[in-house]
Scaffold this motif. Structure first.
Motif, PDB file in Angstrom:
ATOM      1  N   GLN A 390      -1.052  13.539  10.553  1.00 65.07           N
ATOM      2  CA  GLN A 390       0.077  12.606  10.641  1.00 65.07           C
ATOM      3  C   GLN A 390       0.819  12.766  11.973  1.00 65.07           C
ATOM      4  O   GLN A 390       1.222  11.776  12.602  1.00 65.07           O
ATOM      5  CB  GLN A 390       1.033  12.831   9.474  1.00 65.07           C
ATOM      6  CG  GLN A 390       2.017  11.692   9.266  1.00 65.07           C
ATOM      7  CD  GLN A 390       2.699  11.790   7.914  1.00 65.07           C
ATOM      8  OE1 GLN A 390       2.898  12.883   7.375  1.00 65.07           O
ATOM      9  NE2 GLN A 390       3.050  10.658   7.344  1.00 65.07           N
ATOM     10  N   HIS A 402       1.926   0.589  10.118  1.00 66.60           N
ATOM     11  CA  HIS A 402       1.981   0.723   8.659  1.00 66.60           C
ATOM     12  C   HIS A 402       1.063   1.823   8.147  1.00 66.60           C
ATOM     13  O   HIS A 402       1.151   2.230   6.981  1.00 66.60           O
ATOM     14  CB  HIS A 402       1.634  -0.606   7.979  1.00 66.60           C
ATOM     15  CG  HIS A 402       0.201  -1.013   8.124  1.00 66.60           C
ATOM     16  ND1 HIS A 402      -0.267  -1.641   9.249  1.00 66.60           N
ATOM     17  CD2 HIS A 402      -0.862  -0.873   7.283  1.00 66.60           C
ATOM     18  CE1 HIS A 402      -1.561  -1.889   9.097  1.00 66.60           C
ATOM     19  NE2 HIS A 402      -1.935  -1.427   7.934  1.00 66.60           N
ATOM     20  N   VAL A 403       0.159   2.333   9.004  1.00 65.80           N
ATOM     21  CA  VAL A 403      -0.761   3.388   8.602  1.00 65.80           C
ATOM     22  C   VAL A 403      -0.143   4.770   8.790  1.00 65.80           C
ATOM     23  O   VAL A 403      -0.431   5.710   8.049  1.00 65.80           O
ATOM     24  CB  VAL A 403      -2.089   3.282   9.407  1.00 65.80           C
ATOM     25  CG1 VAL A 403      -2.973   4.496   9.170  1.00 65.80           C
ATOM     26  CG2 VAL A 403      -2.827   1.997   9.039  1.00 65.80           C
ATOM     27  N   ASP A 405       2.659   6.216   8.158  1.00 63.16           N
ATOM     28  CA  ASP A 405       3.369   6.842   7.043  1.00 63.16           C
ATOM     29  C   ASP A 405       2.653   6.657   5.708  1.00 63.16           C
ATOM     30  O   ASP A 405       3.252   6.871   4.652  1.00 63.16           O
ATOM     31  CB  ASP A 405       4.792   6.284   6.954  1.00 63.16           C
ATOM     32  CG  ASP A 405       5.630   6.656   8.172  1.00 63.16           C
ATOM     33  OD1 ASP A 405       5.572   7.830   8.578  1.00 63.16           O
ATOM     34  OD2 ASP A 405       6.315   5.767   8.718  1.00 63.16           O
ATOM     35  N   ASP A 406       1.379   6.269   5.761  1.00 62.21           N
ATOM     36  CA  ASP A 406       0.602   6.128   4.526  1.00 62.21           C
ATOM     37  C   ASP A 406       0.013   7.492   4.179  1.00 62.21           C
ATOM     38  O   ASP A 406      -0.922   7.960   4.830  1.00 62.21           O
ATOM     39  CB  ASP A 406      -0.518   5.101   4.725  1.00 62.21           C
ATOM     40  CG  ASP A 406      -1.254   4.800   3.425  1.00 62.21           C
ATOM     41  OD1 ASP A 406      -1.255   5.673   2.532  1.00 62.21           O
ATOM     42  OD2 ASP A 406      -1.853   3.720   3.317  1.00 62.21           O
ATOM     43  N   PRO A 407       0.535   8.178   3.161  1.00 62.75           N
ATOM     44  CA  PRO A 407       0.061   9.527   2.845  1.00 62.75           C
ATOM     45  C   PRO A 407      -1.411   9.547   2.430  1.00 62.75           C
ATOM     46  O   PRO A 407      -2.101  10.545   2.652  1.00 62.75           O
ATOM     47  CB  PRO A 407       0.972   9.977   1.694  1.00 62.75           C
ATOM     48  CG  PRO A 407       1.497   8.707   1.107  1.00 62.75           C
ATOM     49  CD  PRO A 407       1.589   7.732   2.232  1.00 62.75           C
ATOM     50  N   ASN A 408      -1.881   8.452   1.841  1.00 59.44           N
ATOM     51  CA  ASN A 408      -3.274   8.404   1.407  1.00 59.44           C
ATOM     52  C   ASN A 408      -4.220   8.445   2.603  1.00 59.44           C
ATOM     53  O   ASN A 408      -5.227   9.169   2.596  1.00 59.44           O
ATOM     54  CB  ASN A 408      -3.527   7.141   0.579  1.00 59.44           C
ATOM     55  CG  ASN A 408      -4.936   7.104   0.010  1.00 59.44           C
ATOM     56  OD1 ASN A 408      -5.364   8.030  -0.671  1.00 59.44           O
ATOM     57  ND2 ASN A 408      -5.658   6.029   0.288  1.00 59.44           N
ATOM     58  N   VAL A 409      -3.906   7.677   3.653  1.00 59.78           N
ATOM     59  CA  VAL A 409      -4.741   7.656   4.853  1.00 59.78           C
ATOM     60  C   VAL A 409      -4.763   9.029   5.508  1.00 59.78           C
ATOM     61  O   VAL A 409      -5.824   9.551   5.868  1.00 59.78           O
ATOM     62  CB  VAL A 409      -4.242   6.591   5.856  1.00 59.78           C
ATOM     63  CG1 VAL A 409      -4.945   6.746   7.201  1.00 59.78           C
ATOM     64  CG2 VAL A 409      -4.474   5.189   5.295  1.00 59.78           C
ATOM     65  N   CYS A 410      -3.600   9.629   5.669  1.00 56.99           N
ATOM     66  CA  CYS A 410      -3.526  10.951   6.320  1.00 56.99           C
ATOM     67  C   CYS A 410      -4.206  12.021   5.474  1.00 56.99           C
ATOM     68  O   CYS A 410      -4.819  12.950   6.006  1.00 56.99           O
ATOM     69  CB  CYS A 410      -2.077  11.327   6.592  1.00 56.99           C
ATOM     70  SG  CYS A 410      -1.300  10.264   7.841  1.00 56.99           S
TER      71      CYS A 410
END
Length: 568
Positions: A390, A402-403, A405-410
């Motif tokens: 992150q 928008h990516v 702060d996406d916890p799923n992506v990180c």
């Protein structure tokens, strides 16, 4: 794709030599020679038999029939080795990759087998350490790649939930006066600290050790209260493990337990050992087996069974249930003596499955810790990887807002980094855990694989909507560039790379193939633009090419246990 050439060449060799010749998928190697501007296929000469020579190779070329797939054939020699070198028709080669039939075949093993793979296998209420991480990641890959080739795979997680260790755990909970509420708030950490507390006290107090043994002995005899606590601790462990396995892209067919093979359940196995004169009584009350000048205990003086005895019982039970052709144990090098003993005892008992027991060894990870140097649970390593990714994403100008702060992506990127850092190593090799290498964006890493997949997804999601992929028909005249030919060869090498990885049980073969594929994809993306290409014919053929590259990349990533992202 490559299967077409494997089948064709095997059939031609059979007719020429009038004998059965089966060229393995792993033997095929497609490459593009830029100097000669030729696409070539290399196969080790050994697979064509002892009679291979220039004359025989020319016969392979002359007897093509109507296919005319090869423009020339020769023997290539280097460093004392020989290969059959076939120059391929580039148009027909590209058609095997980009034609309508290219997407319709799933690889099937020549001889499908049932394979039991035991992997991960942590102990209850213990940290999921580096050895379990390697076992989990490697075992998952071995299971995936064997399923890819059509084998039936039984994925077993054999958890350690029996033995004196549980006595220490239960005693530690009492000594620390832990309530069920406290345990439920952070079960793994809480239970592990209880175990460590009791074990450390036992080092200076023999009574503590005896108390732990007594608790386990009560369990062996069915003590209701102790067994109830034991079931609760097992449930806590499985719940936490399931969350970890989900993050690592790992699944199991069955959770099995050492306690399934406690003494009261395996009297038939013990009787079989005695009837075959394998088990011998000792003066101190132990019962042992003699193996190649070494004495191996199976039953302790107090009548409780050893881990090896439970493994013998599990082996016999699994063969009854699954009728397996192979039984693989994915466990670190340090357990070599244990599995040597298991093999030898299976041989003494003349078990039909004795020859197919395989210990899949692997080396150790050194220095697996957080940046602060603290050795921790695996969940903490994955959380740290997620946080570091992150941070890097925030600093990168290419990251979509928008990516970030996406916890799923990180989380997926962090897990990808840890998985590929492990699988790119030779299985038997020890290696150092270094955050700087694991999280690199521009080198060979899990993040680089995800980046390439995202780049293809972004490109194709827009262009396929505009052009309509199902309606695009292959036409070779619109992709003559060498970058296209090189990428086609890399795509064709996917099945051979999978086959090599399956045979050697080395995930690094497929990982290194993917690094080469990604390099070829990124070179082709520069040389073969789509968005700004004025010719609709060229655009459509390039879409076909990159779509197939993405399919191969996604499939290979999933075999390795990654969850391919579409944006990052």
């Amino acid at each position: 794709m490559a299967h077409f050439y494997k089948k064709l060449l095997s059939e031609k060799a059979c007719r020429l030599f009038e004998t059965h010749v089966q060229i393995p998928m792993s033997a095929l190697n497609f490459s593009y020679n830029r100097d000669r501007r030729k696409t070539e296929l290399y196969i080790p000469a050994q697979y064509f038999g002892q009679t291979i020579n220039e004359g025989v190779v020319r016969d392979i070329y002359r007897n093509q029939g109507n296919n005319q797939l090869f423009s020339s054939a020769a023997i290539h020699s280097q460093s004392g080795k020989q290969w059959v070198q076939l120059s391929l028709d580039p148009k027909k080669l590209a058609e095997t990759v980009l034609g309508l039939k290219a997407q319709q075949r799933t690889p099937v093993a020549d001889d499908c087998q049932t394979i039991v793979v035991e992997f991960s296998s942590p102990n209850i209420a213990k940290p999921f350490h580096a050895g379990h991480l390697r076992s989990t990641i490697i075992g998952n890959f071995i299971s995936n790649v064997n399923e890819f080739f059509g084998n039936r795979v039984v994925r077993l997680n054999y958890l350690g939930d029996w033995g004196t260790q549980f006595g220490y755990l239960a005693l530690g909970v009492r000594l620390k006066e832990l309530s069920p509420v406290e345990i439920k708030q952070n079960p793994m950490q809480c239970l592990y600290e209880a175990y460590v507390h009791a074990h450390s006290l036992a080092e200076n107090d023999a009574k503590i050790h005896e108390a732990a043994k007594d608790i386990f002995a009560q369990m062996e005899h069915g003590a209701i209260d102790e067994l109830q606590h034991w079931r609760e601790y097992r449930e806590h462990t499985v719940n936490e493990l399931e969350a970890l396995y989900h993050r690592l892209g790992v699944r199991f067919n069955s959770y099995e337990w050492e306690s399934q093979y406690r003494m009261r359940n395996i009297t038939e196995v013990v009787n079989t050992l005695k009837q075959n004169d394998v088990l011998q009584d000792q003066s101190d009350g132990r019962q042992v087996v003699q193996l190649n000048n070494r004495t191996v205990p199976l039953i302790k003086s107090d009548g409780s069974g050893m881990y090896l005895l439970r493994d013998i019982a599990a082996l016999i039970d699994r063969h009854k249930r699954y009728s397996f052709h192979r039984s693989l144990y994915v466990v670190e090098n340090g357990q070599n003596d244990h599995f040597t003993s298991l093999n030898e005892i299976a041989g003494l008992l003349q078990l039909p499955n004795a020859p197919v027991i395989e210990h899949i060894k692997f080396g150790r990870i050194h220095g697996m810790s957080t940046r602060r140097g603290k050795v921790v649970f695996l969940k903490d390593i994955l959380l740290e990887a997620q946080q570091l990714v992150q941070e890097k994403q925030r600093k990168s100008p290419n990251t979509k807002k928008h990516v970030i702060d996406d916890p799923n992506v990180c989380e997926i990127l962090g897990a990808s980094a840890v998985i590929i850092n492990d699988l790119k190593q030779r299985r038997l090799k020890d290696y150092d855990f270094e955050w700087s290498r694991i999280l690199q964006m521009d080198g060979d890493s899990g993040i680089k694989l995800q980046y390439t997949h995202c780049r293809l997804s972004s490109l194709l999601s827009t262009q396929i909507v505009q052009e309509g992929l199902p309606s695009i028909m292959y036409d070779s005249q619109w992709i003559p560039e060498p970058e296209a030919a090189e990428l086609i060869c890399h795509i064709l090498n996917f099945e051979p790379a999978c086959s090599q990885a399956q045979q050697s049980l080395e995930a690094c073969v497929l990982v290194n193939y993917l690094f080469r594929l990604c390099k070829s994809v990124n070179l082709a993306l520069k040389a073969l633009p789509i968005k700004h290409e004025p010719s609709p014919q060229k655009r459509m053929q390039r879409i076909l090419l990159f779509s197939q590259a993405q399919n191969v990349l996604r499939t290979a990533m999933e075999l390795l246990g990654l969850k391919p992202l579409d944006e990052m």
